[in-house]
Design an enzyme around this catalytic site. Structure first.
Site, PDB file in Angstrom:
ATOM      1  N   LYS A   1      37.348   5.529  60.351  1.00 33.17           N
ATOM      2  CA  LYS A   1      37.636   5.899  61.738  1.00 33.17           C
ATOM      3  C   LYS A   1      36.390   5.633  62.552  1.00 33.17           C
ATOM      4  O   LYS A   1      35.268   5.621  62.015  1.00 33.17           O
ATOM      5  CB  LYS A   1      38.081   7.354  61.877  1.00 33.17           C
ATOM      6  CG  LYS A   1      37.038   8.426  61.587  1.00 33.17           C
ATOM      7  CD  LYS A   1      36.004   8.710  62.641  1.00 33.17           C
ATOM      8  CE  LYS A   1      36.594   9.048  63.975  1.00 33.17           C
ATOM      9  NZ  LYS A   1      35.444   9.366  64.928  1.00 33.17           N
TER      10      LYS A   1
ATOM     11  N   THR B   1      29.863   8.269  65.397  1.00 34.35           N
ATOM     12  CA  THR B   1      30.531   8.828  64.223  1.00 34.35           C
ATOM     13  C   THR B   1      31.449   7.790  63.637  1.00 34.35           C
ATOM     14  O   THR B   1      32.435   7.414  64.240  1.00 34.35           O
ATOM     15  CB  THR B   1      31.265  10.131  64.529  1.00 34.35           C
ATOM     16  OG1 THR B   1      30.262  11.071  64.872  1.00 34.35           O
ATOM     17  CG2 THR B   1      32.008  10.659  63.321  1.00 34.35           C
TER      18      THR B   1
ATOM     19  N   GLU C   1      35.649   2.049  72.351  1.00 37.04           N
ATOM     20  CA  GLU C   1      36.198   2.700  73.537  1.00 37.04           C
ATOM     21  C   GLU C   1      36.165   1.760  74.736  1.00 37.04           C
ATOM     22  O   GLU C   1      35.103   1.313  75.154  1.00 37.04           O
ATOM     23  CB  GLU C   1      35.428   4.006  73.795  1.00 37.04           C
ATOM     24  CG  GLU C   1      35.748   5.050  72.718  1.00 37.04           C
ATOM     25  CD  GLU C   1      34.754   6.205  72.648  1.00 37.04           C
ATOM     26  OE1 GLU C   1      35.003   7.129  71.857  1.00 37.04           O
ATOM     27  OE2 GLU C   1      33.731   6.173  73.364  1.00 37.04           O
TER      28      GLU C   1
ATOM     29  N   ASN D   1      34.190   8.527  78.049  1.00 34.12           N
ATOM     30  CA  ASN D   1      32.992   9.298  77.774  1.00 34.12           C
ATOM     31  C   ASN D   1      32.502  10.180  78.905  1.00 34.12           C
ATOM     32  O   ASN D   1      31.693  11.079  78.692  1.00 34.12           O
ATOM     33  CB  ASN D   1      31.880   8.373  77.286  1.00 34.12           C
ATOM     34  CG  ASN D   1      32.185   7.910  75.895  1.00 34.12           C
ATOM     35  OD1 ASN D   1      32.200   8.715  74.977  1.00 34.12           O
ATOM     36  ND2 ASN D   1      32.501   6.626  75.746  1.00 34.12           N
TER      37      ASN D   1
END
Lengths: 399, 399
Positions: free
Chosen positions: B173, B191, B271, B394
């Site tokens: 992920k 992450t 993103e 974000n």
């Protein structure tokens, strides 16, 4: 409309014209002349890829340690342009020297704009006489406007020396590709251009010392996007016309005050930015450790987007510090956003504290304090938030 | 709708539930169990600020070099949570160990989500029995979905070993805070979570060697935003259930192929991203020099926004290389975007070349080659473009 007081610095005259280098017809060619010559000092980008005007100005300064004129164009960085670019810088400064009837070696070039396109020197040559004819002691604002690229406003700041006996005027431009790393010529990084003019009487070494020291804690401690330009240039000229000789301390203070104001104006004008954050990092073993952490936090995309969202996301502040490479004990971390303490001993002080912090983040400028131990090392870095405007400006810059 | 073939890896069962850690009710707690135990190796973030589950998993792996289960939650990173967070990781893995009737020391935790909030372990405890009851050899996709945060799609990749005698399955992920820098436990950065499962028979040291080597050229060579997470974790488990022992070369190749596919999927899912750029840097003195330049180019905001704008702005590529700190001769630079050569000997090949390059940049993925000399050092870095979507995600992440 309230008109800003016209700034005059003894010994300097300014001019600006629209030479057709910018596509939109705004003024794009600026000239400053010290008629009696000036003591000169400069710092230049340490990016290995340096524009032709940077190479030429650094080399001329190294040889003569004085200058009569600075020729600045916007709209074209004249970087990555090889021999053609260097020739263009040479021909442009030569045309100005001829119009001023001085030696070309005392004319310093500076450029800002798109990379990869040589300066259209024929446009500079065609305007040389007009530019010189327009020189005026009151032309500082016109000069400041002509050197702008994506800037939303021209940037001027001044300080007085000897209780008004002399003046230090600074003029700067910059809004993107702002992450200056400038030093003396030598192992050679924004496009930030800044010019400092004083009519105080200052020796060359004193001028250079004051400039390098001030740049290090102002321009070299601010970031819009973390990208260091091929063209960053700061040049200080002292005409001595006032006859007043400031002490090292006084000059240093004035130089720092002017550079700090200009750096703050550049960050506030950061492409798409609406907030200025002062990142104070404290408690490290050394100043250098504090500088590295402050720079890492100030350039973190996650931090800058959180600031844009007015989100007191302290976890991103701490995570950025943690990847900086500097050793510290995260369990001793203390973070304050404005007057709101949000983290103590590495953990949150709760949702109420974060709510108070969020109100601070709605302001146009604020301080974020990050204390990571009890060492003497501290550093302050200026940064902006990063929002849609940055993407708009930079995804479309050349199209 | 075409259904993906269900992946089965001998010796492993998977399960996922919605434990209420994510606010939106999606599945957020995933478990994988190697019923007969598994040889285990892991690499963890080198961010100094490490989440509680990273500390705990690294410590357990260091002691036992094997594992029976991995418990992964999304929705909460359990980072910067002090003693409370460590306790939450302990209580959660203990509950799973009890439900499985195994020792808690062989249950490895991993978390991803918001920083600064402790894992609500009571929700994990409440679901432990259901989770264990749902374990299924065909549950890999449910596992992959439950570990997603801002991901637009779950990420699975597989390779076959011994001509189908054994399988290597990877599940990952990650979409933001992606700039992994993982290494073995020791001096401790996205992450990114990735888990690799094989039923091949592999010794501990061979598994670790293959993992570290593969991670270094895949996950550690990709970036979405330059921010290295507090939680990055990659764990490989070998059940040996197939009885097939691959050679070091075969395992290494399979591991690299799976990690590279997962890394590419993460960057593609960056993103707000719509393009994947492979930055090939060549001709440097050393591989490390090439890696530093590739990383600097891959993380430059000006480069990433230019890619978003499909603008063949090679000057930004070269300027980023120039500020990397690595020495090279800019006048020897050669740049190609896809099959369009745009720069030779440090200068542009003209507007036609740039137009061809712009058509390459309209594709969803492409290669950018930057050759800076004739040395043997080369490195490949994966990066994404940066557009409005990144700011949207974000600036609003926690609100």
């Amino acid at each position: 409309m309230v008109r800003r007081k016209m700034t005059i610095v003894g010994g300097f005259r300014f001019a600006a014209v629209a030479a057709g280098i910018k596509k939109d017809g705004r003024s794009d060619l600026a000239l400053v002349v010290a008629d009696g010559g000036a003591v000169a000092a400069g710092v230049f980008t340490r990016n290995l890829v340096r524009a032709a005007p940077v190479d030429l100005a650094a080399e001329r300064l190294r040889r003569s340690r004085s200058a009569h004129a600075i020729l600045v164009n916007s709209g074209c960085a004249n970087a990555c342009t090889g021999r053609t670019g260097l020739d263009a810088a040479l021909y442009s400064t030569r045309a100005i020297a001829q119009a001023l009837m001085i030696d070309e070696s005392v004319v310093l070039p500076a450029s800002t704009g798109v990379i990869g396109v040589p300066l259209p020197h024929e446009r500079v040559i065609a305007c040389a006489d007009d530019l010189v004819a327009g020189l005026d002691p009151g032309g500082a604002e016109a000069f400041a406007e002509a050197i702008c690229t994506t800037d939303r406003w021209p940037k001027l700041a001044e300080a007085s020396l000897g209780e008004g006996r002399a003046t230090l005027l600074g003029i700067a431009k910059g809004a993107g590709m702002i992450h200056p790393d400038m030093g003396l010529p030598g192992p050679p990084q924004a496009t930030l251009l800044a010019f400092l003019f004083t009519d105080a009487k200052v020796a060359r070494d004193a001028l250079e010392y004051a400039l390098v020291t001030a740049v290090d804690k102002s321009f070299n401690a601010c970031s819009v996007d973390g990208d260091t330009s091929t063209n960053d240039t700061v040049i200080a000229l002292s005409s001595g016309a006032s006859g007043y000789t400031p002490s090292t301390g006084e000059l240093g203070e004035a130089m720092h005050a002017v550079c700090e104001k200009l750096a703050r104006s550049i960050v506030a004008d950061g492409e798409g930015a609406s907030h200025v954050a002062e990142i104070h990092v404290r408690g490290l073993a050394t100043t250098e450790d504090a500088r590295i952490i402050a720079r890492t936090v100030a350039t973190s995309l996650l931090v800058k987007t959180a600031l844009h969202g007015k989100d007191a996301n302290w976890g991103r502040l701490l995570a950025a510090a943690g990847r900086s490479g500097v050793r510290f004990d995260p369990s001793r971390a203390r973070i304050a956003i404005g007057d709101a303490d949000v983290v103590r001993d590495g953990v949150t002080l709760g949702p109420e504290a974060e709510k108070r912090a969020a109100t601070v983040l709605a302001q146009s400028s604020y301080v974020i304090e990050i204390e990571l131990g009890s060492g003497p090392g501290e550093f302050v870095y200026l940064t902006s938030d990063l929002g849609h405007g940055y993407v708009d400006v930079n995804a479309a810059y050349r199209s």
